[in-house]
Scaffold this motif. Structure first.
Motif, short mmCIF file in Angstrom:
data_model
loop_
_atom_site.label_atom_id
_atom_site.label_comp_id
_atom_site.label_asym_id
_atom_site.label_seq_id
_atom_site.Cartn_x
_atom_site.Cartn_y
_atom_site.Cartn_z
N LEU A 1 1.10 -1.20 0.68
CA LEU A 1 0.61 0.03 0.22
C LEU A 1 1.28 1.35 -0.05
N LEU A 2 1.98 1.70 0.69
CA LEU A 2 3.26 2.22 0.88
C LEU A 2 3.38 2.94 -0.56
N ALA A 3 3.91 0.91 -1.18
CA ALA A 3 4.51 1.65 -2.65
C ALA A 3 3.36 1.93 -3.72
N LEU A 4 2.24 1.57 -4.09
CA LEU A 4 0.67 2.44 -4.32
C LEU A 4 1.04 3.49 -4.20
N GLY A 5 1.12 3.79 -2.71
CA GLY A 5 1.41 5.39 -2.81
C GLY A 5 2.29 5.93 -3.58
N MET A 6 3.56 5.64 -3.53
CA MET A 6 4.12 6.14 -4.52
C MET A 6 4.10 6.09 -5.76
N CYS B 1 -11.00 -1.07 14.05
CA CYS B 1 -11.41 -1.95 12.96
C CYS B 1 -10.39 -1.88 11.75
N GLY B 2 -10.05 -2.92 11.61
CA GLY B 2 -8.61 -2.55 10.48
C GLY B 2 -9.34 -2.61 8.65
N ALA B 3 -10.76 -3.50 8.74
CA ALA B 3 -11.47 -2.44 7.38
C ALA B 3 -11.34 -1.15 6.63
N LYS B 4 -12.08 0.42 8.17
CA LYS B 4 -11.13 0.61 8.04
C LYS B 4 -10.31 1.55 7.98
N VAL B 5 -8.94 1.15 8.10
CA VAL B 5 -7.70 1.50 8.32
C VAL B 5 -7.62 1.76 7.33
N TYR B 6 -7.40 0.30 6.51
CA TYR B 6 -6.95 -0.18 5.08
C TYR B 6 -7.43 0.29 4.38
N ALA B 7 -8.98 1.15 4.55
CA ALA B 7 -9.46 1.58 3.36
C ALA B 7 -9.48 2.88 3.64
N THR B 8 -8.82 3.61 4.40
CA THR B 8 -8.14 4.45 4.79
C THR B 8 -7.21 4.97 3.95
N LEU B 9 -5.91 4.30 3.90
CA LEU B 9 -5.66 4.05 3.24
C LEU B 9 -5.36 3.68 1.60
N ILE B 10 -6.84 2.87 0.86
CA ILE B 10 -7.36 2.94 0.04
C ILE B 10 -7.37 3.99 -0.69
N ALA C 1 -6.96 6.81 -0.26
CA ALA C 1 -5.79 7.81 0.05
C ALA C 1 -5.18 8.31 -1.45
N PHE C 2 -5.20 6.61 -2.20
CA PHE C 2 -3.95 6.40 -3.16
C PHE C 2 -4.50 6.09 -4.81
N ALA C 3 -6.20 5.27 -3.98
CA ALA C 3 -6.77 5.55 -5.72
C ALA C 3 -8.39 6.19 -6.24
N ASP C 4 -7.91 6.38 -7.23
CA ASP C 4 -9.14 7.79 -7.91
C ASP C 4 -9.91 6.16 -8.37
N GLU C 5 -9.25 5.07 -9.09
CA GLU C 5 -11.01 4.56 -9.49
C GLU C 5 -10.36 2.73 -9.09
N LEU C 6 -10.99 2.02 -8.17
CA LEU C 6 -10.52 0.60 -7.70
C LEU C 6 -11.77 -0.07 -8.22
N PRO D 1 -12.40 6.83 -4.33
CA PRO D 1 -12.12 6.44 -5.69
C PRO D 1 -13.75 5.63 -6.12
N LYS D 2 -13.36 5.93 -7.23
CA LYS D 2 -14.53 5.17 -7.75
C LYS D 2 -14.69 3.99 -7.56
#
Length: 282
Positions: free
Chosen positions: A53-58, A88-97, A99-104, A121-122
């Motif tokens: 997820l951090l690599a995705l952010g870069m 809530c793991g789903a919420k924490v991971y979704a926060t990163l996603i 931030a880093f995705a416009d379309e998912l 994201p869309k």
């Protein structure tokens, strides 16, 4: 596991970027000499490690710098099964996603609660029926949901396979220990039939072993297994738990599936990049 891809006339190819880490551990993405800022590109993330997820952010920062939307195929949504806990793991991971995705693009998310966390994201979900029917044999006469949570998945696959009947199983989990028990399924439903069990995730395979014992799969003509996400984390016990199944079908949404197929000739893995491009989903 993360890959950067570029759309081509015939499908997709790896993008001209290098994912690298500095000595301190930080991720960076370095464009190569043939990097084309205007190319139609997307990232593929399989599994759910924080490093990916951090690599995705870069990578997302590089893409946005060149004025493009960040398109991501992330079929396995990390922590979708930890959607009620605190933290809530789903919420924490979704926060990163978010931030880093416009379309998912994702596949068969575990629960609507986890899905609702994707507010940025869309989003587009790969249709489960189309996905499963693209690889499953066409000779089944029964689809099986191992428990209540798999009910709508089994019904979607049954409809895609021509409106097949669905058999419903039950199981109980001890809330104190997390252990499974109390599997129930009417053996008369499966006797002499060709059936496929449908669920979203396989870790160690305990659910599928318990179902097979309760249903007496030995009396069936054949029973296969479809799981959208083959995590296959069960180690040596996984093979024993899946032994009652003639074939196991899954996708490459998680690195565990690719590792398992290398060690078994009974597992078939769907290439999701090829599927979404062929279906026009991405």
């Amino acid at each position: 596991m993360i890959e950067a891809m570029v759309r081509t006339a015939s499908g997709a190819r790896p993008d001209e970027v290098e994912f690298m880490r500095f000595p301190g551990g930080e991720w960076f993405v370095k464009p190569g000499p043939e990097f084309d800022p205007s190319a139609a590109r997307f990232a593929v993330v399989r599994g759910g490690t924080p490093d990916d997820l951090l690599a995705l952010g870069m990578w997302a920062d590089l893409v946005r710098h060149h004025g493009q939307a960040v398109r991501v195929l992330m079929p396995y949504l990390p922590a979708a099964r930890t959607d009620r806990d605190v933290p809530c793991g789903a919420k924490v991971y979704a926060t990163l996603i978010n931030a880093f995705a416009d379309e998912l693009v994702y596949a068969d998310i575990h629960s609507p609660l986890a899905e609702r966390q994707l507010s940025g994201p869309k989003t587009a979900e790969i249709p489960l029926g189309t996905l499963a029917s693209a690889v499953l044999p066409g000779d089944y006469d029964l689809v099986i949901a191992p428990d209540a949570g798999a009910r709508h998945r089994a019904e979607a696959v049954a409809a895609a396979l021509g409106g097949l009947p669905v058999g419903y199983g039950r199981k109980r989990r001890d809330p104190a220990t997390g252990r499974l028990g109390g599997f129930e399924f009417d053996p008369a439903l499966v006797a002499g039939r060709r059936a496929v069990v449908v669920d979203d995730v396989c870790d160690g395979g305990g659910t599928f072993a318990g179902l097979a014992a309760a249903a007496d799969f030995s009396a069936a003509d054949r029973v296969d297994l479809w799981v959208t996400h083959g995590v296959f984390s069960g180690g040596p016990r996984l093979a024993a738990n899946l032994a009652p199944y003639a074939r196991v079908y899954t996708t490459d949404s998680h690195p565990g599936a690719l590792a398992a197929v290398a060690n078994s000739d009974r597992i078939t893995v769907v290439n999701l990049v090829e599927h979404v491009l062929t279906q026009g989903i991405l």
